[in-house]
Write a protein that holds these residues in place. Structure first.
Motif, PDB file in Angstrom:
ATOM      1  N   ASP A 174       0.802  -1.214   0.000  1.00 17.37           N
ATOM      2  CA  ASP A 174       0.000   0.000   0.000  1.00 17.37           C
ATOM      3  C   ASP A 174       0.840   1.273   0.000  1.00 17.37           C
ATOM      4  O   ASP A 174       0.308   2.352  -0.172  1.00 17.37           O
ATOM      5  CB  ASP A 174      -0.928   0.034   1.221  1.00 17.37           C
ATOM      6  N   ARG A 175       2.144   1.147   0.226  1.00 19.76           N
ATOM      7  CA  ARG A 175       3.003   2.328   0.259  1.00 19.76           C
ATOM      8  C   ARG A 175       3.253   2.826  -1.164  1.00 19.76           C
ATOM      9  O   ARG A 175       3.409   2.044  -2.089  1.00 19.76           O
ATOM     10  CB  ARG A 175       4.338   2.004   0.930  1.00 19.76           C
ATOM     11  N   PRO A 176       3.308   4.141  -1.335  1.00 22.29           N
ATOM     12  CA  PRO A 176       3.581   4.670  -2.671  1.00 22.29           C
ATOM     13  C   PRO A 176       5.031   4.436  -3.084  1.00 22.29           C
ATOM     14  O   PRO A 176       5.874   4.068  -2.263  1.00 22.29           O
ATOM     15  CB  PRO A 176       3.289   6.164  -2.525  1.00 22.29           C
ATOM     16  N   TRP A 177       5.290   4.660  -4.342  1.00 18.43           N
ATOM     17  CA  TRP A 177       6.636   4.554  -4.905  1.00 18.43           C
ATOM     18  C   TRP A 177       7.146   5.950  -5.211  1.00 18.43           C
ATOM     19  O   TRP A 177       6.367   6.898  -5.305  1.00 18.43           O
ATOM     20  CB  TRP A 177       6.599   3.691  -6.162  1.00 18.43           C
ATOM     21  N   GLN A 178       8.471   6.065  -5.342  1.00 22.20           N
ATOM     22  CA  GLN A 178       9.085   7.365  -5.561  1.00 22.20           C
ATOM     23  C   GLN A 178      10.065   7.311  -6.729  1.00 22.20           C
ATOM     24  O   GLN A 178      10.722   6.292  -6.943  1.00 22.20           O
ATOM     25  CB  GLN A 178       9.849   7.807  -4.311  1.00 22.20           C
ATOM     26  N   THR A 179      10.158   8.426  -7.431  1.00 18.33           N
ATOM     27  CA  THR A 179      11.226   8.620  -8.407  1.00 18.33           C
ATOM     28  C   THR A 179      12.284   9.468  -7.730  1.00 18.33           C
ATOM     29  O   THR A 179      11.985  10.549  -7.214  1.00 18.33           O
ATOM     30  CB  THR A 179      10.708   9.337  -9.668  1.00 18.33           C
ATOM     31  N   VAL A 180      13.514   8.959  -7.720  1.00 25.83           N
ATOM     32  CA  VAL A 180      14.637   9.641  -7.082  1.00 25.83           C
ATOM     33  C   VAL A 180      15.621  10.048  -8.172  1.00 25.83           C
ATOM     34  O   VAL A 180      16.038   9.217  -8.978  1.00 25.83           O
ATOM     35  CB  VAL A 180      15.337   8.721  -6.058  1.00 25.83           C
ATOM     36  N   VAL A 181      15.988  11.319  -8.193  1.00 25.12           N
ATOM     37  CA  VAL A 181      17.033  11.800  -9.102  1.00 25.12           C
ATOM     38  C   VAL A 181      18.310  11.965  -8.293  1.00 25.12           C
ATOM     39  O   VAL A 181      18.300  12.528  -7.199  1.00 25.12           O
ATOM     40  CB  VAL A 181      16.623  13.126  -9.783  1.00 25.12           C
ATOM     41  N   TRP A 182      19.402  11.457  -8.849  1.00 20.05           N
ATOM     42  CA  TRP A 182      20.702  11.442  -8.178  1.00 20.05           C
ATOM     43  C   TRP A 182      21.634  12.486  -8.778  1.00 20.05           C
ATOM     44  O   TRP A 182      21.571  12.797  -9.962  1.00 20.05           O
ATOM     45  CB  TRP A 182      21.333  10.057  -8.328  1.00 20.05           C
ATOM     46  N   VAL A 194      19.274  17.810  -4.794  1.00 16.98           N
ATOM     47  CA  VAL A 194      20.091  16.835  -5.524  1.00 16.98           C
ATOM     48  C   VAL A 194      21.566  17.201  -5.384  1.00 16.98           C
ATOM     49  O   VAL A 194      22.409  16.353  -5.076  1.00 16.98           O
ATOM     50  CB  VAL A 194      19.688  16.778  -7.023  1.00 16.98           C
ATOM     51  N   HIS A 195      21.881  18.464  -5.585  1.00 15.62           N
ATOM     52  CA  HIS A 195      23.272  18.923  -5.574  1.00 15.62           C
ATOM     53  C   HIS A 195      23.916  18.777  -4.192  1.00 15.62           C
ATOM     54  O   HIS A 195      25.046  18.286  -4.080  1.00 15.62           O
ATOM     55  CB  HIS A 195      23.333  20.379  -6.041  1.00 15.62           C
ATOM     56  N   HIS A 196      23.212  19.190  -3.155  1.00 12.83           N
ATOM     57  CA  HIS A 196      23.799  19.215  -1.812  1.00 12.83           C
ATOM     58  C   HIS A 196      23.660  17.899  -1.053  1.00 12.83           C
ATOM     59  O   HIS A 196      24.535  17.547  -0.256  1.00 12.83           O
ATOM     60  CB  HIS A 196      23.195  20.349  -0.982  1.00 12.83           C
ATOM     61  N   GLU A 197      22.558  17.175  -1.282  1.00 14.00           N
ATOM     62  CA  GLU A 197      22.328  15.943  -0.530  1.00 14.00           C
ATOM     63  C   GLU A 197      22.591  14.691  -1.359  1.00 14.00           C
ATOM     64  O   GLU A 197      22.512  13.577  -0.852  1.00 14.00           O
ATOM     65  CB  GLU A 197      20.899  15.933   0.017  1.00 14.00           C
ATOM     66  N   GLY A 198      22.849  14.872  -2.648  1.00 11.52           N
ATOM     67  CA  GLY A 198      23.173  13.745  -3.511  1.00 11.52           C
ATOM     68  C   GLY A 198      21.984  13.111  -4.207  1.00 11.52           C
ATOM     69  O   GLY A 198      22.164  12.329  -5.135  1.00 11.52           O
ATOM     70  N   LYS A 199      20.781  13.450  -3.768  1.00 13.24           N
ATOM     71  CA  LYS A 199      19.576  12.904  -4.384  1.00 13.24           C
ATOM     72  C   LYS A 199      18.367  13.687  -3.907  1.00 13.24           C
ATOM     73  O   LYS A 199      18.436  14.395  -2.896  1.00 13.24           O
ATOM     74  CB  LYS A 199      19.385  11.424  -4.044  1.00 13.24           C
ATOM     75  N   ALA A 200      17.260  13.533  -4.645  1.00 16.81           N
ATOM     76  CA  ALA A 200      15.996  14.145  -4.228  1.00 16.81           C
ATOM     77  C   ALA A 200      14.846  13.323  -4.783  1.00 16.81           C
ATOM     78  O   ALA A 200      14.910  12.815  -5.903  1.00 16.81           O
ATOM     79  CB  ALA A 200      15.878  15.583  -4.741  1.00 16.81           C
ATOM     80  N   VAL A 201      13.804  13.181  -3.975  1.00 16.78           N
ATOM     81  CA  VAL A 201      12.567  12.559  -4.441  1.00 16.78           C
ATOM     82  C   VAL A 201      11.832  13.622  -5.243  1.00 16.78           C
ATOM     83  O   VAL A 201      11.509  14.693  -4.727  1.00 16.78           O
ATOM     84  CB  VAL A 201      11.705  12.072  -3.254  1.00 16.78           C
TER      85      VAL A 201
END
Length: 98
Positions: free
Chosen positions: A21-29, A61-68
């Motif tokens: 039931d949990r959603p899915w995420q697109t993560v950009v690195w 993305v730039h500072h943490e290495g990724k973002a949802v």
């Protein structure tokens, strides 16, 4: 006679939610190739984000290495991930944490 049920907070509800039931995420690195301005452009063009939202996501993305960058049904997140690849960005699909 009614039985009073204890209050269940949102964190407990998330813990009890089945994985399916949990959603899915697109993560950009983050990558060493694409310019920050290009990443903002992609987020604006593909997702329709405002300049402020696109810039905030790019900086994450730039500072943490990724973002949802998106969350929802698995199939849609897979389409988003493929689109990010088509734009030359590194992206993956993951299930949202509990």
């Amino acid at each position: 006679m009614s039985i009073a049920l204890p209050d269940i907070d949102e964190a407990t509800r998330r813990e009890q939610r089945p994985a399916a039931d949990r959603p899915w995420q697109t993560v950009v690195w983050n990558d060493p190739v694409n310019l920050m301005s290009y990443v903002v452009h992609v987020f604006r063009e593909y997702f329709g984000h405002s300049p402020e939202v696109a810039t905030r996501l790019m900086l994450t993305v730039h500072h943490e290495g990724k973002a949802v960058v998106a969350e929802g049904a698995r199939e849609q997140m897979e389409l988003h991930t493929q689109a990010m690849h088509d734009y030359g960005l590194w992206a993956t699909v993951q299930q949202a944490p509990t």
